[in-house]
Write an enzyme that holds these catalytic residues in place. Structure first.
Site, PDB file in Angstrom:
ATOM      1  N   LYS A  82      -8.435  -3.604  10.468  1.00 27.21           N
ATOM      2  CA  LYS A  82      -7.104  -3.136  10.840  1.00 27.21           C
ATOM      3  C   LYS A  82      -7.149  -2.718  12.309  1.00 27.21           C
ATOM      4  O   LYS A  82      -7.810  -1.745  12.672  1.00 27.21           O
ATOM      5  CB  LYS A  82      -6.729  -1.963   9.937  1.00 27.21           C
ATOM      6  CG  LYS A  82      -5.485  -1.199  10.317  1.00 27.21           C
ATOM      7  CD  LYS A  82      -5.299  -0.034   9.339  1.00 27.21           C
ATOM      8  CE  LYS A  82      -4.237   0.929   9.781  1.00 27.21           C
ATOM      9  NZ  LYS A  82      -4.076   2.052   8.820  1.00 27.21           N
TER      10      LYS A  82
ATOM     11  N   GLU B 101       0.831  -1.200   0.000  1.00 30.42           N
ATOM     12  CA  GLU B 101       0.000   0.000   0.000  1.00 30.42           C
ATOM     13  C   GLU B 101       0.868   1.253   0.000  1.00 30.42           C
ATOM     14  O   GLU B 101       1.917   1.299   0.641  1.00 30.42           O
ATOM     15  CB  GLU B 101      -0.952   0.026   1.202  1.00 30.42           C
ATOM     16  CG  GLU B 101      -0.261   0.225   2.542  1.00 30.42           C
ATOM     17  CD  GLU B 101      -1.213   0.642   3.654  1.00 30.42           C
ATOM     18  OE1 GLU B 101      -1.420   1.857   3.844  1.00 30.42           O
ATOM     19  OE2 GLU B 101      -1.714  -0.267   4.344  1.00 30.42           O
TER      20      GLU B 101
END
Length: 210
Positions: free
Chosen positions: A130, A41
């Site tokens: 997350k 990412e």
């Protein structure tokens, strides 16, 4: 192109390239892919993040799942999709952003710090949760959450994760990890990133269930 499940199964480590520049991102990406990473990412507060995402997707999209981190709005989701990104990672649990990501066909891992946020994120379509900031929540929270969340919910601790701190989270049921400054810092040479990546992969390989 790997699905989120395929990528996480192949290597449950998410490389967070905060601060990476387009002129260096392919060399960094190659170091990560060569070490076995399958999820990368680029945070949206990096220099020209959309350009870096496009470069990574064009070069490594068949080997790794490429996406954006620090995605804060529905407009940003659209930008990530236009750049070819396939994953949206968030520091928060805004359900509008989660729904926008899923509607665009992107996987989404929102940041959550309470069970209320986690359940709301799952209801909105989150692919995984997350656990952020992991160093603040700790393994006790992860164990407690796993006892009440639906079976199969993937928890990804992010924040303060090092090769030495992964094992307790893994034992508590973490499905994977997001790796920040212990893996990559802005301006770090690709050779150093490669060394750090190999340390993480090696530490993971030595854990039960790896």
């Amino acid at each position: 192109m790997p699905t989120f499940d395929d990528a996480l199964r192949a290597c449950p480590l998410i490389a967070i390239l905060r601060g990476v520049r387009p002129d260096e991102v392919l060399e960094i990406g190659a170091a990560l892919v060569d070490a076995g990473f399958t999820i990368i990412e680029v945070p949206m507060n990096s220099p020209e993040p959309l350009r870096s995402i496009r470069l990574l997707q064009d070069r490594f999209g068949r080997q790794a799942l490429i996406g954006a981190g620090t995605v804060l709005s529905e407009a940003a989701v659209a930008q990530v999709a236009d750049a070819g990104g396939r994953l949206v990672v968030m520091p928060h649990g805004d359900v509008a952003v989660i729904r926008a990501a899923r509607a665009a066909g992107l996987d989404c891992t929102p940041g959550v710090a309470t069970p209320t946020e986690g359940f709301a994120a799952l209801a909105a379509g989150a692919t995984a949760l997350k656990l952020f900031p992991a160093e603040q929540l700790g393994t006790a929270a992860l164990k407690a959450w796993r006892s009440v969340f639906p079976a199969g919910t993937r928890f990804l601790p992010v924040g303060g994760i090092t090769p030495e701190t992964m094992a307790p989270y893994r034992a508590a049921g973490a499905a994977g990890f997001g790796l920040g400054s212990a893996l990559y810092r802005a301006g770090q040479p690709a050779a150093e990133v490669a060394q750090a990546a190999r340390r993480f992969v090696g530490a993971l390989a030595g854990m039960p269930g790896a």
